[in-house]
Design a protein around this motif. Structure first.
Motif, PDB file in Angstrom:
ATOM      1  N   LEU A  72     -45.186 -41.506  26.675  1.00 44.15           N
ATOM      2  CA  LEU A  72     -44.825 -42.474  25.651  1.00 44.15           C
ATOM      3  C   LEU A  72     -46.042 -42.869  24.817  1.00 44.15           C
ATOM      4  N   ALA A  73     -47.190 -42.966  25.462  1.00 45.81           N
ATOM      5  CA  ALA A  73     -48.422 -43.247  24.719  1.00 45.81           C
ATOM      6  C   ALA A  73     -48.768 -42.083  23.796  1.00 45.81           C
ATOM      7  N   GLU A  74     -48.573 -40.881  24.295  1.00 44.35           N
ATOM      8  CA  GLU A  74     -48.914 -39.692  23.506  1.00 44.35           C
ATOM      9  C   GLU A  74     -48.008 -39.546  22.290  1.00 44.35           C
ATOM     10  N   VAL A  75     -46.712 -39.783  22.463  1.00 43.51           N
ATOM     11  CA  VAL A  75     -45.811 -39.643  21.320  1.00 43.51           C
ATOM     12  C   VAL A  75     -46.079 -40.741  20.297  1.00 43.51           C
ATOM     13  N   ALA A  76     -46.458 -41.945  20.758  1.00 35.84           N
ATOM     14  CA  ALA A  76     -46.810 -43.027  19.825  1.00 35.84           C
ATOM     15  C   ALA A  76     -48.062 -42.654  19.041  1.00 35.84           C
ATOM     16  N   ARG A  77     -49.051 -42.125  19.737  1.00 33.54           N
ATOM     17  CA  ARG A  77     -50.288 -41.743  19.050  1.00 33.54           C
ATOM     18  C   ARG A  77     -50.018 -40.640  18.017  1.00 33.54           C
ATOM     19  N   ALA A  97     -36.540 -42.357  12.885  1.00 30.88           N
ATOM     20  CA  ALA A  97     -35.425 -43.300  12.792  1.00 30.88           C
ATOM     21  C   ALA A  97     -34.101 -42.556  12.647  1.00 30.88           C
ATOM     22  N   ILE A  98     -34.082 -41.524  11.824  1.00 31.02           N
ATOM     23  CA  ILE A  98     -32.862 -40.732  11.640  1.00 31.02           C
ATOM     24  C   ILE A  98     -32.446 -40.085  12.956  1.00 31.02           C
ATOM     25  N   ARG A  99     -33.400 -39.477  13.640  1.00 29.31           N
ATOM     26  CA  ARG A  99     -33.075 -38.767  14.885  1.00 29.31           C
ATOM     27  C   ARG A  99     -32.666 -39.726  16.011  1.00 29.31           C
ATOM     28  N   LEU A 100     -33.303 -40.890  16.065  1.00 28.60           N
ATOM     29  CA  LEU A 100     -32.914 -41.855  17.101  1.00 28.60           C
ATOM     30  C   LEU A 100     -31.524 -42.415  16.818  1.00 28.60           C
ATOM     31  N   ALA A 101     -31.213 -42.696  15.566  1.00 27.85           N
ATOM     32  CA  ALA A 101     -29.872 -43.176  15.227  1.00 27.85           C
ATOM     33  C   ALA A 101     -28.821 -42.147  15.651  1.00 27.85           C
ATOM     34  N   ALA A 102     -29.082 -40.881  15.364  1.00 29.43           N
ATOM     35  CA  ALA A 102     -28.146 -39.828  15.752  1.00 29.43           C
ATOM     36  C   ALA A 102     -28.038 -39.719  17.271  1.00 29.43           C
ATOM     37  N   LYS A 103     -29.157 -39.874  17.968  1.00 23.20           N
ATOM     38  CA  LYS A 103     -29.143 -39.807  19.436  1.00 23.20           C
ATOM     39  C   LYS A 103     -28.332 -40.959  20.029  1.00 23.20           C
ATOM     40  N   LEU A 104     -28.514 -42.154  19.498  1.00 20.03           N
ATOM     41  CA  LEU A 104     -27.746 -43.300  19.992  1.00 20.03           C
ATOM     42  C   LEU A 104     -26.256 -43.091  19.757  1.00 20.03           C
ATOM     43  N   HIS A 311     -38.726 -48.683  12.355  1.00 21.09           N
ATOM     44  CA  HIS A 311     -40.162 -48.409  12.459  1.00 21.09           C
ATOM     45  C   HIS A 311     -40.355 -47.021  13.080  1.00 21.09           C
ATOM     46  N   GLY A 312     -41.042 -46.138  12.365  1.00 22.36           N
ATOM     47  CA  GLY A 312     -41.151 -44.747  12.787  1.00 22.36           C
ATOM     48  C   GLY A 312     -41.770 -44.565  14.159  1.00 22.36           C
ATOM     49  N   THR A 313     -42.854 -45.274  14.457  1.00 21.75           N
ATOM     50  CA  THR A 313     -43.504 -45.131  15.760  1.00 21.75           C
ATOM     51  C   THR A 313     -42.608 -45.651  16.875  1.00 21.75           C
ATOM     52  N   SER A 314     -41.970 -46.798  16.662  1.00 25.93           N
ATOM     53  CA  SER A 314     -41.058 -47.345  17.673  1.00 25.93           C
ATOM     54  C   SER A 314     -39.913 -46.382  17.946  1.00 25.93           C
ATOM     55  N   CYS A 315     -39.361 -45.803  16.889  1.00 27.60           N
ATOM     56  CA  CYS A 315     -38.227 -44.885  17.058  1.00 27.60           C
ATOM     57  C   CYS A 315     -38.650 -43.600  17.755  1.00 27.60           C
ATOM     58  N   ALA A 316     -39.851 -43.128  17.483  1.00 23.09           N
ATOM     59  CA  ALA A 316     -40.357 -41.941  18.183  1.00 23.09           C
ATOM     60  C   ALA A 316     -40.492 -42.219  19.678  1.00 23.09           C
ATOM     61  N   VAL A 317     -40.989 -43.406  20.020  1.00 25.38           N
ATOM     62  CA  VAL A 317     -41.097 -43.795  21.434  1.00 25.38           C
ATOM     63  C   VAL A 317     -39.704 -43.933  22.047  1.00 25.38           C
ATOM     64  N   GLY A 318     -38.764 -44.510  21.293  1.00 27.78           N
ATOM     65  CA  GLY A 318     -37.402 -44.639  21.789  1.00 27.78           C
ATOM     66  C   GLY A 318     -36.780 -43.293  22.113  1.00 27.78           C
ATOM     67  N   LEU A 319     -36.983 -42.313  21.254  1.00 29.31           N
ATOM     68  CA  LEU A 319     -36.458 -40.958  21.500  1.00 29.31           C
ATOM     69  C   LEU A 319     -37.047 -40.354  22.767  1.00 29.31           C
ATOM     70  N   LYS A 320     -38.352 -40.459  22.926  1.00 33.58           N
ATOM     71  CA  LYS A 320     -38.995 -39.903  24.117  1.00 33.58           C
ATOM     72  C   LYS A 320     -38.557 -40.653  25.375  1.00 33.58           C
ATOM     73  N   ASN A 321     -38.388 -41.970  25.267  1.00 32.33           N
ATOM     74  CA  ASN A 321     -37.936 -42.776  26.399  1.00 32.33           C
ATOM     75  C   ASN A 321     -36.554 -42.325  26.878  1.00 32.33           C
ATOM     76  N   ILE A 322     -35.632 -42.118  25.943  1.00 33.71           N
ATOM     77  CA  ILE A 322     -34.293 -41.654  26.308  1.00 33.71           C
ATOM     78  C   ILE A 322     -34.365 -40.249  26.910  1.00 33.71           C
ATOM     79  N   GLU A 323     -35.244 -39.416  26.379  1.00 34.01           N
ATOM     80  CA  GLU A 323     -35.432 -38.077  26.942  1.00 34.01           C
ATOM     81  C   GLU A 323     -35.854 -38.163  28.408  1.00 34.01           C
ATOM     82  N   ILE A 324     -36.778 -39.076  28.727  1.00 39.34           N
ATOM     83  CA  ILE A 324     -37.225 -39.256  30.116  1.00 39.34           C
ATOM     84  C   ILE A 324     -36.067 -39.731  30.992  1.00 39.34           C
ATOM     85  N   ILE A 325     -35.309 -40.705  30.512  1.00 38.02           N
ATOM     86  CA  ILE A 325     -34.165 -41.223  31.283  1.00 38.02           C
ATOM     87  C   ILE A 325     -33.191 -40.099  31.615  1.00 38.02           C
ATOM     88  N   GLU A 326     -32.916 -39.248  30.636  1.00 37.30           N
ATOM     89  CA  GLU A 326     -31.967 -38.155  30.851  1.00 37.30           C
ATOM     90  C   GLU A 326     -32.576 -37.058  31.728  1.00 37.30           C
TER      91      GLU A 326
END
Length: 452
Positions: A72-77, A97-104, A311-326
């Motif tokens: 999560l730190a790496e994807v944020a960076r 943001a687009i990809r996270l919206a579609a994922k949700l 927010h682009g960085t927040s959404c990138a972290v959100g995508l990676k977070n959901i990937e880890i959960i799955e």
């Protein structure tokens, strides 16, 4: 600087400059921070003095994938280096943001399909209330403004969210609550129906509920409750808003708690577990019909938005977070370890006199404290004493002690394993017995001890 000297310096600075949320200002000044944490790994936190504690609350119900996730730190960076932030006003956008919206849209139940991003749970709540009222306004029913919530509900601390919250101490902080918020009994569908009839369905915009009440004491709905709620909302033409800020992203053993009940809300409110607390983010996702109605009936600009919506960085972290959960099957682990947690609670209930009702759904649970002589709560809350004993022994938990409750609540990270659940239960047992022995020594239990 030595660790002890550094701690004292930080405590002094903390007292002078840092106003802590949901904390006693007097206690902060008198005692200072009980812990100043410096690092985390998995389900554990380490403070500035080197003390390691098991985080039985995932901080604030939200560190679902556990601490120390370098991914999560790496994807944020990486996102910050490419494009840290750009606003989403005036239809401008960014790829995360687009990809996270579609994922949700793909993982939420039913036809929940369009996302409005916020910075957190309170903002998600206020956004949902505004969208509900705006929806009815553009549908030609501007009188539908009232929001019905429930007693013991917690929805946040913005003015609208505080007004929806059904916990009196939060409301009593200010006398300037927002109008048109009403509260009904926690699990009474009759109370909701009577409220709608009394107020007039033509004046009610929405009903909001947490699938499992969190800060109100981890109150789990009885069978059939939410199915009947969905029917009532449909019958009277009222939007049903599900506040999944705490329960979303695997907390209850399903990706979303509404899935336990087989109901689809008109709006689902998200935050916390969406990024596991690694960066602020929230969202409101709405059903396709509402989305299309908003498109067709609205004119001009939707005048609602936050600087950091999408927010682009927040959404990138959100995508990676959901990937880890799955990828790590953490929803199933939540279900399995939740069963182990509940088994431990039940054993404590059987063995220790001051343990009353226990409950859990996935990795969210509660243990109530009772006076075994009266089968009611003690005159003074006992749960904070248990929490303090647990902290000494290396376990962080929270308490709910308002409106007649004396309850310990739990919400460990979804990465917790069986050995760590056993450690949590063991420390909890020691803490409960220590408090119970103090009550015995003080004559409060009149000679009562452990159950036999």
């Amino acid at each position: 600087m030595k660790k002890e000297d550094l701690k004292e310096t930080l405590v002094a600075l903390d007292k002078k400059h840092f106003i802590h949320p949901t904390s006693s200002l007097k206690v902060q000044q008198e005692s200072g921070a009980p812990f100043i944490f410096t690092k985390g790994k998995g389900v554990y936190l380490t403070d500035i003095r080197g003390r390691r504690v098991l985080e039985g609350m995932s901080s604030l119900w939200n560190v679902n994938v556990g601490y120390g996730r370098k991914e999560l730190a790496e994807v944020a960076r990486a996102q910050m280096e490419q494009l840290a932030f750009t606003n989403s006003f005036s239809s401008m956008s960014n790829e995360p943001a687009i990809r996270l919206a579609a994922k949700l849209a793909s993982i939420t139940p039913g036809d929940l399909n369009a996302v409005f991003f916020t910075s957190g749970g309170s903002e998600s709540n206020d956004t949902a209330y505004k969208l509900a009222r705006y929806y009815w306004k553009i549908k030609g029913k501007p009188q539908k403004t009232k929001i019905i919530s429930r007693k013991k509900a917690y929805h946040g601390v913005n003015i609208g969210a505080t007004s929806a919250t059904g916990i009196l101490p939060f409301q009593e902080m200010t006398d300037s609550l927002a109008p048109d918020f009403i509260h009904v009994d926690t699990f009474s569908t009759d109370s909701l129906r009577q409220c709608i009839e009394c107020e007039g369905a033509e004046t009610v915009a929405a009903f909001i509920a947490e699938p499992v009440q969190g800060a109100g004491g981890v109150n789990i709905a009885p069978d059939g409750y939410f199915q009947e709620i969905r029917k009532i909302c449909d019958e009277y033409g009222i939007l049903f808003l599900a506040d999944e800020v705490i329960t979303g992203f695997g907390r209850t053993g399903k990706m979303f708690a509404c899935e336990h009940y087989g109901v689809i809300p008109d709006m689902m409110l998200l935050a916390k577990g969406i990024t596991s607390g690694y960066i602020p983010l929230g969202a409101v996702i709405i059903r396709e019909k509402l989305h299309q109605d908003l498109i067709e009936c609205s004119e001009g600009v939707l005048l609602h938005g936050y600087t950091y919506s999408g927010h682009g960085t927040s959404c990138a972290v959100g995508l990676k977070n959901i990937e880890i959960i799955e990828r790590e099957n953490l929803v199933e682990n939540s279900r399995l370890m939740g069963e182990e947690l509940l088994k431990g609670f039940i054993k404590l209930q059987q063995d220790i006199d001051i343990v009353g009702e226990v409950r859990a759904l996935g990795l969210i649970g509660a243990v109530e404290i009772i006076n075994p002589i009266t089968d009611r709560r003690f005159q003074e809350p006992i749960a904070p004493r248990v929490s303090a004993e647990a902290a000494k022994r290396g376990l962080i938990i929270r308490t709910v002690v308002f409106e007649g409750m004396d309850t310990l609540v739990f919400s460990p990270p979804l990465v917790i394993n069986k050995e760590e659940v056993e450690e949590l239960i063991s420390i909890l047992q020691e803490s409960l017995l220590a408090v119970q022995n103090n009550l015995l020594q003080g004559g409060i239990l009149n000679g009562r001890g452990s159950k036999s």
